[in-house]
Design a protein around this motif. Structure first.
Motif, PDB file in Angstrom:
ATOM      1  N   MET A 140       0.828  -1.191   0.000  1.00 37.08           N
ATOM      2  CA  MET A 140       0.000   0.000   0.000  1.00 37.08           C
ATOM      3  C   MET A 140       0.871   1.253   0.000  1.00 37.08           C
ATOM      4  SD  MET A 140      -3.088  -0.432  -0.235  1.00 37.08           S
ATOM      5  CE  MET A 140      -4.601  -1.118   0.260  1.00 37.08           C
ATOM      6  N   ASN A 141       0.284   2.312  -0.389  1.00 39.25           N
ATOM      7  CA  ASN A 141       0.995   3.582  -0.403  1.00 39.25           C
ATOM      8  C   ASN A 141       1.209   4.079   1.015  1.00 39.25           C
ATOM      9  OD1 ASN A 141       1.041   3.763  -3.250  1.00 39.25           O
ATOM     10  ND2 ASN A 141      -1.097   4.326  -3.195  1.00 39.25           N
ATOM     11  N   VAL A 142       2.274   4.796   1.184  1.00 37.95           N
ATOM     12  CA  VAL A 142       2.608   5.323   2.507  1.00 37.95           C
ATOM     13  C   VAL A 142       2.396   6.832   2.527  1.00 37.95           C
ATOM     14  CG1 VAL A 142       4.222   3.474   3.081  1.00 37.95           C
ATOM     15  CG2 VAL A 142       5.046   5.498   1.890  1.00 37.95           C
ATOM     16  N   ASP A 143       2.369   7.387   3.725  1.00 35.78           N
ATOM     17  CA  ASP A 143       2.134   8.827   3.880  1.00 35.78           C
ATOM     18  C   ASP A 143       3.112   9.651   3.060  1.00 35.78           C
ATOM     19  OD1 ASP A 143       0.012   8.447   5.538  1.00 35.78           O
ATOM     20  OD2 ASP A 143       1.198   8.599   7.370  1.00 35.78           O
ATOM     21  N   ARG A 144       4.370   9.203   2.992  1.00 35.52           N
ATOM     22  CA  ARG A 144       5.386   9.940   2.233  1.00 35.52           C
ATOM     23  C   ARG A 144       4.964  10.095   0.771  1.00 35.52           C
ATOM     24  NH1 ARG A 144       9.491   6.190   1.724  1.00 35.52           N
ATOM     25  NH2 ARG A 144       8.561   5.745  -0.266  1.00 35.52           N
ATOM     26  N   THR A 151      -6.095  14.590   3.836  1.00 34.31           N
ATOM     27  CA  THR A 151      -7.550  14.432   3.848  1.00 34.31           C
ATOM     28  C   THR A 151      -8.141  14.220   2.459  1.00 34.31           C
ATOM     29  OG1 THR A 151      -7.907  16.815   3.720  1.00 34.31           O
ATOM     30  CG2 THR A 151      -7.815  15.848   5.917  1.00 34.31           C
ATOM     31  N   CYS A 152      -7.420  14.564   1.401  1.00 42.45           N
ATOM     32  CA  CYS A 152      -8.027  14.426   0.077  1.00 42.45           C
ATOM     33  C   CYS A 152      -7.524  13.221  -0.706  1.00 42.45           C
ATOM     34  CB  CYS A 152      -7.853  15.698  -0.746  1.00 42.45           C
ATOM     35  SG  CYS A 152      -6.163  16.120  -1.126  1.00 42.45           S
ATOM     36  N   TYR A 153      -6.442  12.592  -0.287  1.00 47.70           N
ATOM     37  CA  TYR A 153      -5.962  11.371  -0.934  1.00 47.70           C
ATOM     38  C   TYR A 153      -6.138  10.216   0.029  1.00 47.70           C
ATOM     39  CZ  TYR A 153      -3.648  14.582  -4.130  1.00 47.70           C
ATOM     40  OH  TYR A 153      -3.385  15.563  -5.025  1.00 47.70           O
ATOM     41  N   SER A 154      -6.520   9.066  -0.503  1.00 51.34           N
ATOM     42  CA  SER A 154      -6.795   7.936   0.374  1.00 51.34           C
ATOM     43  C   SER A 154      -6.565   6.626  -0.360  1.00 51.34           C
ATOM     44  CB  SER A 154      -8.248   8.012   0.843  1.00 51.34           C
ATOM     45  OG  SER A 154      -8.613   6.838   1.484  1.00 51.34           O
ATOM     46  N   ASN A 155      -6.200   5.597   0.378  1.00 53.22           N
ATOM     47  CA  ASN A 155      -6.116   4.242  -0.159  1.00 53.22           C
ATOM     48  C   ASN A 155      -7.443   3.505  -0.045  1.00 53.22           C
ATOM     49  OD1 ASN A 155      -3.375   4.218  -0.868  1.00 53.22           O
ATOM     50  ND2 ASN A 155      -2.779   3.878   1.245  1.00 53.22           N
ATOM     51  N   ASP A 156      -8.455   4.158   0.513  1.00 48.20           N
ATOM     52  CA  ASP A 156      -9.720   3.501   0.794  1.00 48.20           C
ATOM     53  C   ASP A 156     -10.402   2.936  -0.451  1.00 48.20           C
ATOM     54  OD1 ASP A 156      -9.368   4.094   3.443  1.00 48.20           O
ATOM     55  OD2 ASP A 156     -10.670   5.860   3.389  1.00 48.20           O
ATOM     56  N   TYR A 157     -10.161   3.511  -1.601  1.00 48.59           N
ATOM     57  CA  TYR A 157     -10.857   3.085  -2.811  1.00 48.59           C
ATOM     58  C   TYR A 157     -10.035   2.142  -3.690  1.00 48.59           C
ATOM     59  CZ  TYR A 157     -13.778   6.870  -1.259  1.00 48.59           C
ATOM     60  OH  TYR A 157     -14.566   7.677  -0.493  1.00 48.59           O
TER      61      TYR A 157
END
Length: 57
Positions: free
Chosen positions: A1-5, A28-34
Motif C-alpha cells: 500500500m501507499n505510505v504517507d510519504r 484528507t483528500c488522498y486515500s487508499n480507501d478506494y
C-alpha cells in the motif's frame, strides 16, 4: 500500500502544477480507501517480446 510519504509527494507535485494550493491538506483528500485489495488486469502479462522484435521475425 501507499505510505504517507507518497501522498506528501503527490501533494507537493499537485501544488507545483498549480492544481492545488497550500490550503489543501493532502492527508484528507488522498486515500487508499478506494484501491482494490488485489489489483486485477484483464490482459495477460507481458512476455518480454517487443513489437520491433516481432516485426523483424
Amino acid at each position: 500500500m501507499n505510505v504517507d510519504r507518497d501522498w506528501e509527494k503527490l501533494g507537493l507535485y499537485a501544488r507545483q502544477l498549480t492544481i492545488t494550493d497550500e490550503t489543501i491538506n493532502t492527508r484528507t483528500c488522498y486515500s487508499n480507501d478506494y484501491l482494490p485489495e488485489h489489483p486485477h488486469a484483464t490482459f495477460p502479462p507481458l512476455d518480454g517480446a517487443y513489437i520491433s522484435e516481432l516485426k523483424a521475425s
